[in-house]
Design an enzyme around this catalytic site. Structure first.
Site, PDB file in Angstrom:
ATOM      1  N   CYS B  58      14.886  10.088  17.256  1.00 39.01           N
ATOM      2  CA  CYS B  58      15.485   9.421  18.404  1.00 39.01           C
ATOM      3  C   CYS B  58      16.637  10.270  18.946  1.00 39.01           C
ATOM      4  O   CYS B  58      17.468  10.759  18.185  1.00 39.01           O
ATOM      5  CB  CYS B  58      16.004   8.054  17.978  1.00 39.01           C
ATOM      6  SG  CYS B  58      16.919   7.188  19.270  1.00 39.01           S
ATOM      7  N   CYS B  61      20.029   8.234  18.033  1.00 35.02           N
ATOM      8  CA  CYS B  61      20.514   7.975  16.672  1.00 35.02           C
ATOM      9  C   CYS B  61      19.812   8.819  15.623  1.00 35.02           C
ATOM     10  O   CYS B  61      20.046   8.640  14.438  1.00 35.02           O
ATOM     11  CB  CYS B  61      20.351   6.499  16.320  1.00 35.02           C
ATOM     12  SG  CYS B  61      18.623   6.020  16.213  1.00 35.02           S
ATOM     13  N   CYS B  71       9.713   8.963  26.682  1.00 29.26           N
ATOM     14  CA  CYS B  71       9.768   8.564  28.090  1.00 29.26           C
ATOM     15  C   CYS B  71       8.752   9.372  28.890  1.00 29.26           C
ATOM     16  O   CYS B  71       8.618  10.581  28.718  1.00 29.26           O
ATOM     17  CB  CYS B  71      11.184   8.810  28.622  1.00 29.26           C
ATOM     18  SG  CYS B  71      11.336   8.547  30.390  1.00 29.26           S
ATOM     19  N   CYS B  74      10.982  11.881  31.465  1.00 27.55           N
ATOM     20  CA  CYS B  74      11.807  12.983  30.967  1.00 27.55           C
ATOM     21  C   CYS B  74      11.506  13.372  29.532  1.00 27.55           C
ATOM     22  O   CYS B  74      12.184  14.226  28.966  1.00 27.55           O
ATOM     23  CB  CYS B  74      13.291  12.631  31.101  1.00 27.55           C
ATOM     24  SG  CYS B  74      13.757  11.228  30.082  1.00 27.55           S
ATOM     25  N   CYS B  79      14.148   5.471  19.844  1.00 23.49           N
ATOM     26  CA  CYS B  79      13.605   4.556  18.846  1.00 23.49           C
ATOM     27  C   CYS B  79      13.567   3.156  19.426  1.00 23.49           C
ATOM     28  O   CYS B  79      14.199   2.862  20.439  1.00 23.49           O
ATOM     29  CB  CYS B  79      14.449   4.584  17.582  1.00 23.49           C
ATOM     30  SG  CYS B  79      16.070   3.825  17.817  1.00 23.49           S
ATOM     31  N   HIS B  86      17.022   1.792  21.544  1.00 19.75           N
ATOM     32  CA  HIS B  86      17.543   2.893  22.344  1.00 19.75           C
ATOM     33  C   HIS B  86      16.591   3.212  23.478  1.00 19.75           C
ATOM     34  O   HIS B  86      17.003   3.730  24.518  1.00 19.75           O
ATOM     35  CB  HIS B  86      17.782   4.125  21.465  1.00 19.75           C
ATOM     36  CG  HIS B  86      18.943   3.931  20.529  1.00 19.75           C
ATOM     37  ND1 HIS B  86      18.911   4.250  19.210  1.00 19.75           N
ATOM     38  CD2 HIS B  86      20.173   3.407  20.754  1.00 19.75           C
ATOM     39  CE1 HIS B  86      20.070   3.957  18.647  1.00 19.75           C
ATOM     40  NE2 HIS B  86      20.849   3.426  19.553  1.00 19.75           N
ATOM     41  N   HIS B  90      17.823   3.585  27.339  1.00 19.23           N
ATOM     42  CA  HIS B  90      17.429   4.718  28.175  1.00 19.23           C
ATOM     43  C   HIS B  90      16.858   4.226  29.497  1.00 19.23           C
ATOM     44  O   HIS B  90      17.201   4.734  30.569  1.00 19.23           O
ATOM     45  CB  HIS B  90      16.400   5.567  27.417  1.00 19.23           C
ATOM     46  CG  HIS B  90      15.871   6.726  28.205  1.00 19.23           C
ATOM     47  ND1 HIS B  90      16.523   7.930  28.281  1.00 19.23           N
ATOM     48  CD2 HIS B  90      14.742   6.867  28.950  1.00 19.23           C
ATOM     49  CE1 HIS B  90      15.819   8.775  29.029  1.00 19.23           C
ATOM     50  NE2 HIS B  90      14.742   8.153  29.460  1.00 19.23           N
ATOM     51  N   HIS B  97      12.629   5.148  34.630  1.00 27.29           N
ATOM     52  CA  HIS B  97      12.243   5.651  33.313  1.00 27.29           C
ATOM     53  C   HIS B  97      11.817   4.511  32.389  1.00 27.29           C
ATOM     54  O   HIS B  97      12.006   4.576  31.190  1.00 27.29           O
ATOM     55  CB  HIS B  97      13.425   6.395  32.664  1.00 27.29           C
ATOM     56  CG  HIS B  97      13.741   7.693  33.329  1.00 27.29           C
ATOM     57  ND1 HIS B  97      13.934   8.858  32.627  1.00 27.29           N
ATOM     58  CD2 HIS B  97      13.907   8.010  34.632  1.00 27.29           C
ATOM     59  CE1 HIS B  97      14.223   9.840  33.478  1.00 27.29           C
ATOM     60  NE2 HIS B  97      14.215   9.352  34.713  1.00 27.29           N
ATOM     61  N   CYS B 194     -31.715 -17.863 -20.531  1.00 27.68           N
ATOM     62  CA  CYS B 194     -32.882 -17.553 -19.708  1.00 27.68           C
ATOM     63  C   CYS B 194     -32.981 -18.492 -18.509  1.00 27.68           C
ATOM     64  O   CYS B 194     -33.526 -18.124 -17.467  1.00 27.68           O
ATOM     65  CB  CYS B 194     -34.165 -17.601 -20.531  1.00 27.68           C
ATOM     66  SG  CYS B 194     -34.409 -19.147 -21.410  1.00 27.68           S
ATOM     67  N   HIS B 494     -38.612 -21.815 -23.056  1.00 25.82           N
ATOM     68  CA  HIS B 494     -38.172 -20.531 -22.529  1.00 25.82           C
ATOM     69  C   HIS B 494     -38.525 -20.426 -21.049  1.00 25.82           C
ATOM     70  O   HIS B 494     -39.603 -20.844 -20.634  1.00 25.82           O
ATOM     71  CB  HIS B 494     -38.868 -19.415 -23.313  1.00 25.82           C
ATOM     72  CG  HIS B 494     -38.392 -18.050 -22.949  1.00 25.82           C
ATOM     73  ND1 HIS B 494     -37.060 -17.694 -22.970  1.00 25.82           N
ATOM     74  CD2 HIS B 494     -39.063 -16.956 -22.524  1.00 25.82           C
ATOM     75  CE1 HIS B 494     -36.940 -16.443 -22.594  1.00 25.82           C
ATOM     76  NE2 HIS B 494     -38.128 -15.963 -22.316  1.00 25.82           N
TER      77      HIS B 494
END
Lengths: 113, 572
Positions: B58, B61, B71, B74, B79, B86, B90, B97, B194, B494
């Site tokens: 970022c 920061c 962006c 630019c 972040c 941020h 911006h 932007h 079985c 069985h």
């Protein structure tokens, strides 16, 4: 991906609250992982494992269900993430966690601090 | 080709609209060069990095984890988190932007609206980038080669990325050898089991179940239950079809079944008695409990309804049919109809001397079915309350099949456990390889009952939505694929299973599987018979059994005779 590890016992109780100049153990490990590129590899590995075990599909379904319930236009990314994250964390299979922790451990052993 | 117009349900935010009007697709196309496709097919944005710091950070920061956005105007990386964004700062500082791209996912993000936005032209760019990067790479970009996929290993096959398959040099050999049929594997006897082994063999070769479990429709990895018969079935199918011919121990299934019996039937004595002596159980009971268990563990609870007739879980989709019971008042002719779901049809063997005269002997399956669907006069101590007469009347009851299941399981009631009787009926029952159930359908039975009365035309009256089944409709033709037979006395007998695979019959006697001739199967003492709808059968027989057709006509004539007697009696 978050690392869960105890803070080093260097710090006395009460001192943890202040931000120190030197990075904490957790931050130092993270930095090491990132610098060496290992974190990226671990992330890739994690992604692969989570897809293989069906976690991604499951989460996708959860997200769909959540979105459907709320209505498509009423959900933002943040809300979705907030709602799904706890479920996602809980659904990660234990063996995936174990594998990644093992990889991290191996890496840490091989690295000089 | 992606359409230029956006989908009617999606409305882009004003900022996206603004951006598009000013910059159109120039910005997107410039991004195309930066989009890389990382395994497993995830488009991502590659950023310029210097050697000291390979990761994007970022601009405000220096954070490098979490969600990062670049962006579109630019290329500033910022972040984002719900608490501090941020990216948002911006966008607020610099109007125009507002739009950014998620570095990890290559998705458009509006920093003011704080949500992802979508644009067809942008998606087209991502698709193009994806296609061109796939064309270039031959192995994963991180240098790892794909691990070989063992289809039957636990948890490693669900949702794995598609890899095209090329036959190896071993495959033609396998085909040439004329190997024993797939899925044929003995089951070890774990102590008088079985009864379970024989039913499991039948289930393993029930075509729709086989497709379901081999297709991994039950996702073991995502299964929440600790005790899940579905997962055990998945294991068993994987083991049976693994190609390994050594006998398999369905221990989990046995264990689960006892747990299931205990918790769901909540009958202490049964549980304790079972565990104590590994007593011989009834194969039919096991079949029912297995069906219920798989139903209970069905992974999609919204498909499971309380009403078994509507339940869409796999076992009900396969085995569940609808039996119709008509009770007709002998005084006024009013008929009360009830439809009950069933997963099998239990057939009585005994018949009185009178019945033997009228009907084909019940020593054939068709004879049993005739008996099952014949009108039965309820005794004077079983009078039912007739709504039209408003009093208790003697009645005639008739069963028929309202809806045929995909797999039809017949249970020949050989064992009698009543207070006075505890015995086995050894009567030999002849059974056909191909079975046509048309004449036992409710529509056929009802038509016979009432002759050709016009009020009972198809689709009206009591026939409801029944198909016209006077003729042989495809869905009423069945093929035999498994027989569970019992030999010996009531206690100490069985069970074996006979499976019909690839035109041959195989006797599954616990761990021993042998190929046997058809005559051996025909001579066996059938206890349970499994038929599948002919369209799903692997073995449609092409010969039409002549005697079968003749028999059917004979039975119909007799039926008409009896029902016209009844009609006279009613009108008298």
């Amino acid at each position: 991906m978050e690392l869960e590890c105890r803070r080093a016992s260097l710090h006395r109780p009460g001192e943890d609250l202040h931000k120190r100049d030197e990075p904490s153990l957790q931050e130092a490990i993270n930095l090491k992982l990132v610098e060496s590129g290992e974190k990226e590899k671990l992330k890739d590995l994690l992604r692969e494992r989570l897809i293989e075990c069906g976690w991604k599909d499951e989460l996708k379904a959860q997200c769909r269900a959540f979105t459907r319930k709320r209505g498509r236009s009423n959900v933002t990314i943040d809300e979705l993430v907030r709602a799904i994250t706890p479920k996602g964390r809980a659904l990660v299979p234990d063996d995936v966690k174990a594998e990644l922790l093992q990889r991290i451990r191996t890496f840490l052993l091989s690295v000089q601090f | 080709m992606v359409t230029k117009s956006s989908s009617p349900c999606y409305r882009p935010c004003e900022h996206l609209v603004d951006y598009k009007s000013k910059h159109s697709t120039r910005g997107f196309r410039a991004l195309q060069r930066c989009i890389v496709v990382l395994p497993p097919g995830r488009p991502s944005v590659r950023t310029l990095s210097c050697d000291e710091d390979p990761v994007p950070r970022c601009a405000s920061c220096a954070k490098s984890h979490g969600r990062l956005y670049a962006c579109l105007i630019c290329s500033t990386i910022s972040c984002y988190s719900s608490s501090s964004s941020h990216a948002r700062s911006h966008a607020l500082e610099l109007p125009g932007h507002e739009l950014a791209i998620d570095l990890d996912r290559a998705e458009l993000f509006c920093c003011i609206c704080n949500d992802q936005v979508y644009d067809a032209d942008f998606d087209w760019v991502v698709v193009c980038a994806h296609a061109s990067s796939l064309a270039k790479c031959t192995s994963f970009s991180n240098g790892r080669t794909a691990p070989p996929l063992n289809v039957y290993s636990r948890k490693r096959n669900r949702g794995a990325e598609y890899k095209p398959w090329e036959p190896s040099s071993k495959d033609p050999l396998v085909l040439e050898r004329g190997a024993a049929p797939l899925g044929l594997r003995g089951l070890t006897n774990m102590g008088s089991t079985c009864f379970m082994n024989s039913v499991l063999q039948a289930l393993l070769h029930t075509p729709p179940l086989r497709s379901y479990f081999l297709g991994h429709c039950h996702n073991k990895a995502a299964c929440q239950s600790k005790v899940c018969l579905g997962c055990d079935m998945d294991d068993m199918f994987a083991a049976a079809f693994s190609g390994d011919r050594t006998p398999y121990s369905p221990a989990q299934f046995l264990y689960r079944r006892y747990l299931f019996l205990f918790s769901f039937l909540n009958s202490w004595w049964q549980h304790a008695a079972n565990l104590a002596g590994y007593e011989q159980q009834d194969a039919h009971d096991f079949f029912i409990s297995a069906v219920e268990g798989i139903h209970a563990n069905s992974q999609q609870p919204e498909l499971r309804k309380g009403n078994d007739a509507e339940c869409r879980c796999i076992v009900h989709r396969v085995f569940s049919g609808l039996l119709r019971s008509d009770v007709t008042c002998t005084a006024c002719g009013f008929t009360s109809t009830k439809n009950d779901p069933c997963v099998d049809i239990s057939l009585d063997l005994e018949s009185t001397a009178l019945e033997k005269q009228i009907y084909a002997s019940s020593s054939t399956l068709l004879g049993c079915l005739d008996r099952f669907t014949r009108p039965e006069r309820l005794g004077s101590n079983e009078r039912f309350f007739c709504e039209s007469c408003q009093s208790r009347q003697e009645a005639v009851k008739q069963m028929s099949v309202r809806k045929l299941p995909v797999v039809l399981c017949f249970h020949v009631k050989r064992f009698e456990h009543s207070a006075k009787n505890y015995r086995k009926v050894d009567t030999y029952v002849q059974f056909p390889l191909s079975l046509n159930m048309a004449c036992y359908l409710s529509s056929s039975i009802a038509r016979l009952r009432h002759g050709n009365r016009l009020i009972f035309v198809e689709g009206k009256g009591e026939l409801g939505g029944d198909n016209d089944s006077g003729s042989t409709s495809p869905s009423s033709e069945f093929e035999l694929f498994a027989v569970v037979s019992h030999s010996g006395k009531l206690d100490g007998g069985h069970y074996v299973a006979y499976l019909r695979l690839g035109g041959e019959w195989y006797k599954c006697d616990d761990a021993w599987i042998t190929r046997v001739g058809e005559s051996v199967v025909r001579a066996t003492q059938a206890y349970m018979l499994y038929y599948v709808q002919r369209s799903l059968s692997d073995e449609s027989s092409t010969t039409i059994p002549e005697r079968f057709n003749q028999h059917q006509t004979l039975v119909l004539d007799e039926k008409i005779g009896y029902t016209s007697l009844l009609a006279d009696a009613v009108q008298a």
